[in-house]
Design a protein around this motif. Structure first.
Motif, PDB file in Angstrom:
ATOM      1  N   GLU A   1       0.846  -1.190   0.000  1.00 57.38           N
ATOM      2  CA  GLU A   1       0.000   0.000   0.000  1.00 57.38           C
ATOM      3  C   GLU A   1       0.880   1.238   0.000  1.00 57.38           C
ATOM      4  OE1 GLU A   1      -3.467   2.139   2.764  1.00 57.38           O
ATOM      5  OE2 GLU A   1      -2.779   0.102   3.217  1.00 57.38           O
ATOM      6  N   TRP A   2       0.491   2.234  -0.806  1.00 56.11           N
ATOM      7  CA  TRP A   2       1.221   3.502  -0.871  1.00 56.11           C
ATOM      8  C   TRP A   2       0.215   4.636  -1.037  1.00 56.11           C
ATOM      9  CZ3 TRP A   2       1.671   7.094  -4.962  1.00 56.11           C
ATOM     10  CH2 TRP A   2       2.625   8.105  -4.770  1.00 56.11           C
ATOM     11  N   LEU A   3       0.183   5.549  -0.065  1.00 63.93           N
ATOM     12  CA  LEU A   3      -0.713   6.693  -0.085  1.00 63.93           C
ATOM     13  C   LEU A   3      -2.162   6.295  -0.386  1.00 63.93           C
ATOM     14  CD1 LEU A   3       1.351   9.569  -1.778  1.00 63.93           C
ATOM     15  CD2 LEU A   3       1.242   8.872   0.621  1.00 63.93           C
ATOM     16  N   GLY A   4      -2.568   5.166   0.171  1.00 63.14           N
ATOM     17  CA  GLY A   4      -3.942   4.724   0.012  1.00 63.14           C
ATOM     18  C   GLY A   4      -4.197   3.859  -1.206  1.00 63.14           C
ATOM     19  N   TRP A   5      -3.182   3.626  -2.039  1.00 68.38           N
ATOM     20  CA  TRP A   5      -3.333   2.784  -3.228  1.00 68.38           C
ATOM     21  C   TRP A   5      -2.817   1.381  -2.945  1.00 68.38           C
ATOM     22  CZ3 TRP A   5      -6.115   5.103  -6.845  1.00 68.38           C
ATOM     23  CH2 TRP A   5      -6.086   6.495  -6.943  1.00 68.38           C
ATOM     24  N   ILE A   6      -3.438   0.382  -3.571  1.00 67.49           N
ATOM     25  CA  ILE A   6      -2.984  -1.000  -3.477  1.00 67.49           C
ATOM     26  C   ILE A   6      -2.244  -1.358  -4.762  1.00 67.49           C
ATOM     27  CG2 ILE A   6      -3.638  -3.408  -3.166  1.00 67.49           C
ATOM     28  CD1 ILE A   6      -6.332  -2.394  -2.085  1.00 67.49           C
ATOM     29  N   TYR A   7      -1.035  -1.892  -4.602  1.00 67.19           N
ATOM     30  CA  TYR A   7      -0.243  -2.354  -5.738  1.00 67.19           C
ATOM     31  C   TYR A   7       0.112  -3.825  -5.552  1.00 67.19           C
ATOM     32  CZ  TYR A   7       0.489   2.570  -6.917  1.00 67.19           C
ATOM     33  OH  TYR A   7       0.298   3.884  -7.251  1.00 67.19           O
ATOM     34  N   ILE A   8       0.158  -4.539  -6.667  1.00 68.48           N
ATOM     35  CA  ILE A   8       0.594  -5.931  -6.646  1.00 68.48           C
ATOM     36  C   ILE A   8       1.652  -6.127  -7.723  1.00 68.48           C
ATOM     37  CG2 ILE A   8      -1.561  -6.839  -5.712  1.00 68.48           C
ATOM     38  CD1 ILE A   8      -2.374  -7.661  -8.552  1.00 68.48           C
ATOM     39  N   THR A   9       2.499  -7.120  -7.535  1.00 71.36           N
ATOM     40  CA  THR A   9       3.495  -7.475  -8.541  1.00 71.36           C
ATOM     41  C   THR A   9       3.770  -8.964  -8.491  1.00 71.36           C
ATOM     42  OG1 THR A   9       5.720  -7.030  -9.409  1.00 71.36           O
ATOM     43  CG2 THR A   9       5.480  -7.026  -7.030  1.00 71.36           C
ATOM     44  N   LEU A  10       4.111  -9.528  -9.644  1.00 71.72           N
ATOM     45  CA  LEU A  10       4.497 -10.932  -9.725  1.00 71.72           C
ATOM     46  C   LEU A  10       5.995 -11.118  -9.529  1.00 71.72           C
ATOM     47  CD1 LEU A  10       2.346 -12.057 -12.808  1.00 71.72           C
ATOM     48  CD2 LEU A  10       1.739 -12.112 -10.374  1.00 71.72           C
ATOM     49  N   ASP A  11       6.738 -10.018  -9.454  1.00 68.56           N
ATOM     50  CA  ASP A  11       8.192 -10.063  -9.323  1.00 68.56           C
ATOM     51  C   ASP A  11       8.568 -10.116  -7.839  1.00 68.56           C
ATOM     52  OD1 ASP A  11      10.927  -9.695  -9.331  1.00 68.56           O
ATOM     53  OD2 ASP A  11      10.907  -8.112 -10.831  1.00 68.56           O
ATOM     54  N   LYS A  12       9.103 -11.230  -7.410  1.00 63.06           N
ATOM     55  CA  LYS A  12       9.442 -11.407  -5.995  1.00 63.06           C
ATOM     56  C   LYS A  12      10.616 -10.539  -5.553  1.00 63.06           C
ATOM     57  CE  LYS A  12       7.740 -16.167  -5.927  1.00 63.06           C
ATOM     58  NZ  LYS A  12       8.071 -17.598  -5.692  1.00 63.06           N
ATOM     59  N   ASP A  13      11.408 -10.061  -6.495  1.00 64.76           N
ATOM     60  CA  ASP A  13      12.617  -9.320  -6.149  1.00 64.76           C
ATOM     61  C   ASP A  13      12.508  -7.815  -6.415  1.00 64.76           C
ATOM     62  OD1 ASP A  13      13.992 -11.719  -5.452  1.00 64.76           O
ATOM     63  OD2 ASP A  13      14.327 -12.107  -7.576  1.00 64.76           O
ATOM     64  N   ARG A  14      11.372  -7.361  -6.898  1.00 63.87           N
ATOM     65  CA  ARG A  14      11.257  -5.941  -7.253  1.00 63.87           C
ATOM     66  C   ARG A  14      11.321  -5.077  -6.006  1.00 63.87           C
ATOM     67  NH1 ARG A  14      11.096  -4.179 -11.653  1.00 63.87           N
ATOM     68  NH2 ARG A  14      10.626  -2.051 -12.223  1.00 63.87           N
ATOM     69  N   PRO A  15      12.063  -3.939  -6.043  1.00 67.95           N
ATOM     70  CA  PRO A  15      12.063  -3.022  -4.896  1.00 67.95           C
ATOM     71  C   PRO A  15      10.657  -2.550  -4.568  1.00 67.95           C
ATOM     72  CG  PRO A  15      13.815  -2.464  -6.442  1.00 67.95           C
ATOM     73  CD  PRO A  15      12.967  -3.514  -7.118  1.00 67.95           C
ATOM     74  N   GLY A  16      10.447  -2.152  -3.323  1.00 69.29           N
ATOM     75  CA  GLY A  16       9.136  -1.737  -2.868  1.00 69.29           C
ATOM     76  C   GLY A  16       8.615  -0.501  -3.582  1.00 69.29           C
ATOM     77  N   VAL A  17       7.309  -0.309  -3.504  1.00 67.13           N
ATOM     78  CA  VAL A  17       6.656   0.811  -4.187  1.00 67.13           C
ATOM     79  C   VAL A  17       7.197   2.149  -3.697  1.00 67.13           C
ATOM     80  CG1 VAL A  17       4.456   1.973  -4.572  1.00 67.13           C
ATOM     81  CG2 VAL A  17       4.554  -0.518  -4.570  1.00 67.13           C
ATOM     82  N   ALA A  18       7.298   2.317  -2.396  1.00 68.42           N
ATOM     83  CA  ALA A  18       7.675   3.614  -1.834  1.00 68.42           C
ATOM     84  C   ALA A  18       9.061   4.059  -2.287  1.00 68.42           C
ATOM     85  CB  ALA A  18       7.603   3.561  -0.308  1.00 68.42           C
ATOM     86  N   ALA A  19       9.966   3.108  -2.489  1.00 70.62           N
ATOM     87  CA  ALA A  19      11.327   3.464  -2.894  1.00 70.62           C
ATOM     88  C   ALA A  19      11.332   4.184  -4.229  1.00 70.62           C
ATOM     89  CB  ALA A  19      12.190   2.206  -2.972  1.00 70.62           C
ATOM     90  N   ALA A  20      10.502   3.719  -5.166  1.00 68.49           N
ATOM     91  CA  ALA A  20      10.466   4.321  -6.497  1.00 68.49           C
ATOM     92  C   ALA A  20       9.665   5.617  -6.525  1.00 68.49           C
ATOM     93  CB  ALA A  20       9.880   3.335  -7.503  1.00 68.49           C
TER      94      ALA A  20
END
Length: 384
Positions: A147-166
């Motif tokens: 979750e980031w600023l009230g949004w839900i994100y999903i990814t199939l990539d187990k190694d992708r950096p977290g949403v907040a970092a980007a």
């Protein structure tokens, strides 16, 4: 046409400077092999928005999403945490749930295998005589969910950096709006007959507003005051000053966060690859896109109000007015973007020069070129 030709044409277009930029070549939109490559290199790897977390406020609230061929269910667990799982039964591989709603448990509609909200198998009828079966060995595969600023994100990539970092730089840019406190009032899903990139590009530029939206919001937008700063790695954006076409288009009198011109300034944000947000001082709306073939796009569409307008006694009236306007705007955008796809599918279609008002499209093209063809983007100018 093989993948090689549209990819080569894309890389050539991406290498043009903004002052001589052209739109992406037609094959990037129409070539099935290019789309398969996008699924592999973009949608199977990136964080994809599925909606607002406030939509899943209660234990057992869930929504479903198909991401790069993987059916996913996102739900609120008994411990209050958001989780995502494969939405595929571990028995004969039926999908478990559809749409959105609330469930105490997830029950497969085929043979009633039942899963708890933490993904563990709770029950499986008539399996006691199967000697190799042990329900404790069964649990739905987890899908990464943040979750980031009230949004839900999903990814199939187990190694992708977290949403907040980007998205840290974007969070700073829009901090005064306090988007995390905006309340989603409606959410729908649609399918339009156009390419996902055509619709994404339509959302990220305001050059088309006076024409495509002449009957709705076009006359309230001041293109001469529009600002298109350079985009960053994970997003592009632009600012536009508007004379509000809706009462909640400008800041509510009780809004003490925004001052001066920002009380009338709208941020139009593209979070790569396909999360598109219009953030105004009083309301927001968004699209989240996923391709369904070269000529169709699956759309999550939603919107709502800032806290001040939600607290206003006329909140229900404001929501109805907002929804009515956005339905009209969507109808206009659908007409325009479906015409674009029909046009770029023609043999005579050629990509023309971009306006300086379409800088976000140039940034988006370079993002697509990087993900699909190894193009190296540079970010010499920081966001302002």
């Amino acid at each position: 046409m093989s993948l090689a030709q549209p990819l080569a044409e894309l890389l050539e277009a991406a290498d043009r400077p903004l002052e001589d930029a052209r739109a992406m070549p037609p094959g990037v939109y129409t070539n099935p092999e290019f789309l398969s490559h996008e699924i592999e290199t973009i949608f199977s790897k990136e964080w994809i928005c599925v909606g607002r977390s406030s939509r899943l406020a209660k234990t057992g609230d869930y929504l479903t999403y198909d991401l790069a061929g993987q059916p996913v269910v996102v739900l609120r667990g008994k411990d209050g945490q958001l989780r995502a799982f494969s939405n595929v039964c571990l028995h004969r591989m039926s999908t478990l749930v559809e749409g959105c709603g609330n469930k105490r448990v997830l029950v497969c509609p085929y043979h009633a295998w039942t899963y708890d909200l933490d993904g563990r198998l709770r029950g499986a009828p008539f399996m006691t005589q199967t000697t190799g079966f042990c329900k404790e060995n069964y649990a739905l595969p987890p899908i990464r969910c943040e979750e980031w600023l009230g949004w839900i994100y999903i990814t199939l990539d187990k190694d992708r950096p977290g949403v907040a970092a980007a998205l840290g730089p974007l969070e700073k840019l829009i901090a005064p709006y306090e988007m995390e406190n905006y309340v989603e009032c409606f959410r729908e899903t649609h399918v339009w007959d156009t390419n996902w990139k055509v619709l994404a590009e339509n959302f990220m530029e305001s050059y088309h507003l006076p024409v495509c939206h002449a009957a709705t919001v076009g006359g309230h937008s001041r293109l001469e005051e529009m600002e298109c700063p350079p985009g960053l790695e994970a997003f592009n954006y632009h600012w536009i000053t508007k004379e509000a076409s809706l009462p909640m288009g400008n800041a509510h009198p009780d809004n003490r966060r925004l001052e001066g011109r920002w009380r009338k300034t709208t941020a139009l944000i593209t979070l790569y690859p396909s999360h598109l947000i219009t953030l105004t001082p009083g309301y927001f709306w968004y699209l989240s896109l996923h391709p369904k073939g070269t000529g169709q796009v699956s759309i999550v569409f939603g919107g709502g109000l800032s806290p001040e307008f939600m607290a206003d006694p006329r909140a229900e009236e404001y929501v109805a007015t907002l929804k009515g306007l956005l339905d009209e705007v969507n109808a206009e955008d659908r007409g325009c973007t479906e015409k674009v796809f029909r046009g770029l599918s023609a043999d005579a279609a050629r990509a023309g020069h971009l306006s300086y008002l379409e800088r976000p499209i140039h940034d988006f093209m370079r993002y697509i070129a990087e993900r699909t063809g190894g193009y190296r983007r540079a970010f010499a100018v920081a966001a302002e």
